[in-house]
Design a protein around this motif. Structure first.
Motif, PDB file in Angstrom:
ATOM      1  N   ARG A  36      -7.540   0.681  -2.055  1.00 47.61           N
ATOM      2  CA  ARG A  36      -8.416  -0.203  -1.300  1.00 47.61           C
ATOM      3  C   ARG A  36      -8.239  -1.638  -1.803  1.00 47.61           C
ATOM      4  N   TYR A  37      -7.972  -2.545  -0.850  1.00 45.19           N
ATOM      5  CA  TYR A  37      -7.938  -3.963  -1.207  1.00 45.19           C
ATOM      6  C   TYR A  37      -9.371  -4.434  -1.416  1.00 45.19           C
ATOM      7  N   GLN A  38      -9.557  -5.302  -2.429  1.00 49.25           N
ATOM      8  CA  GLN A  38     -10.923  -5.641  -2.829  1.00 49.25           C
ATOM      9  C   GLN A  38     -11.269  -7.110  -2.690  1.00 49.25           C
ATOM     10  N   PHE A  65      -6.367  -5.376  -5.529  1.00 50.43           N
ATOM     11  CA  PHE A  65      -6.676  -4.056  -4.979  1.00 50.43           C
ATOM     12  C   PHE A  65      -6.892  -3.076  -6.118  1.00 50.43           C
ATOM     13  N   GLU A 106       0.825  -1.207   0.000  1.00 51.81           N
ATOM     14  CA  GLU A 106       0.000   0.000   0.000  1.00 51.81           C
ATOM     15  C   GLU A 106       0.860   1.258   0.000  1.00 51.81           C
TER      16      GLU A 106
END
Length: 343
Positions: free
Chosen positions: A285-287, A296, A259
């Motif tokens: 944002r990790y998804q 992400f 990140e």
């Protein structure tokens, strides 16, 4: 010889004087107007000069012909002939004035619309010309003592047949007017239709709207289709555009470190790439847990829809190079199969 030329000498001199005055008049008459419009509407200066040089000499020449005819031996002609000549000169004058006013009005509308970021269309320009030419025609008919009441009656009787015959054309015309007045689709906007067509709006005409796709091809869409379609305007309510870029890293990666590195790269893109918004802070944002990677999305922000491609291009290049230096793996798609031991 002199006796024959005597009656014509004065009219000829008046005609020549009027022609010379018409040649010199634009420089004198248009200079104050040009100074005014140079401060208010710079584009109008050139248009006034162009229209003045073309039409003012013609108006002075017509005036010279009118006065010269009054003083020439032709004044002894039958009154009906004199009336026909006067009507002809009047028609030429009104046509010239209408052409000049229409040209100036179209350029003025274009200038004001450009300054207000409204954009102008061929439909709006053609409607302006139609109104001015229509007023000129009514003036000509009135001066020719032609009553327009029977003409209006005939148009009223035939309007139903015309409306039926031109139903599609009129539908497209009024749909085009609605699109312009509604202002939810403007020139230069990038739109997407539910039919799949998309591109930049280049023109709104009396029949169709022209959009230019990414391959630089024109797509002509009837105005009724635009009015009835579900349209996504990517330039409203504001031109700024969010650019999501999706990536994935290995399951063995330190996600906090991923990140931090990705956001550093994205911040550099926002600062340095033309079209990106320097003050915007990228969002990561990790998804999902993908089949071979932790997926992400990172969000960039650009000034307009067309700027997204360069920003995405630069981010992918930079993040690939930075991940390589940092030892962060971007895995190939892979699938692990477990085979049961044979009994």
């Amino acid at each position: 010889m002199l006796a024959w030329a005597g009656p014509w000498l004065k009219p000829i001199l008046i005609f020549l004087a009027a022609a010379i005055a018409g040649f010199l008049a634009p420089a004198v008459l248009l200079r104050p107007l040009a100074r005014f419009f140079e401060k208010v509407e710079p584009q109008m200066k050139e248009v006034l000069y162009a229209a003045g040089r073309r039409h003012i000499p013609f108006w002075f020449t017509l005036a010279g012909i009118v006065v010269g005819l009054r003083l020439s031996p032709l004044r002894g002609l039958h009154p009906l002939w004199i009336r026909h000549i006067d009507h002809l000169l009047m028609v030429l004058f009104v046509l010239s004035v209408s052409l000049a006013i229409a040209r100036i009005a179209v350029v003025w509308i274009h200038s004001v619309a450009t300054r207000l970021a409204l954009g102008t269309t061929t439909l709006l320009e053609n409607l302006t010309r139609l109104v001015i030419y229509g007023m000129g025609l009514l003036l000509i008919l009135a001066n020719l003592d032609i009553s327009i009441a029977p003409l209006l009656t005939a148009l009223g009787v035939g309007s139903l047949a015309v409306a039926l015959a031109l139903q599609d054309t009129l539908s497209n015309l009024f749909s085009g007017i609605y699109i312009i007045v509604n202002r939810q689709i403007r020139l230069g906007d990038y739109i997407k239709l539910d039919s799949g067509a998309e591109g930049f709006v280049r023109d709104i005409g009396w029949r169709s709207t022209t959009i230019c796709d990414r391959a630089d091809n024109f797509i002509l869409i009837p105005n009724t289709k635009i009015a009835q379609a579900v349209v996504t305007n990517l330039n409203l309510p504001r031109r700024e555009f969010s650019v999501p870029v999706r990536l994935g890293v290995s399951y063995a990666s330190d996600l906090s470190r991923v990140e931090r590195v990705a956001l550093e790269v994205a911040a550099g893109v926002q600062r340095e790439v033309p079209g990106a918004i320097p003050g915007f802070e990228p969002i990561l944002r990790y998804q999902a847990f993908g089949e071979s990677s932790v997926d992400f999305m990172i969000l960039l922000r650009v000034m307009a829809f067309e700027d997204q491609h360069l920003a995405t291009h630069e981010f992918i290049k930079r993040v690939h190079e930075r991940f390589g230096r940092e030892g962060i793996e971007i895995p190939f798609p892979q699938r692990v199969l477990h085979q049961a031991a044979a009994k």
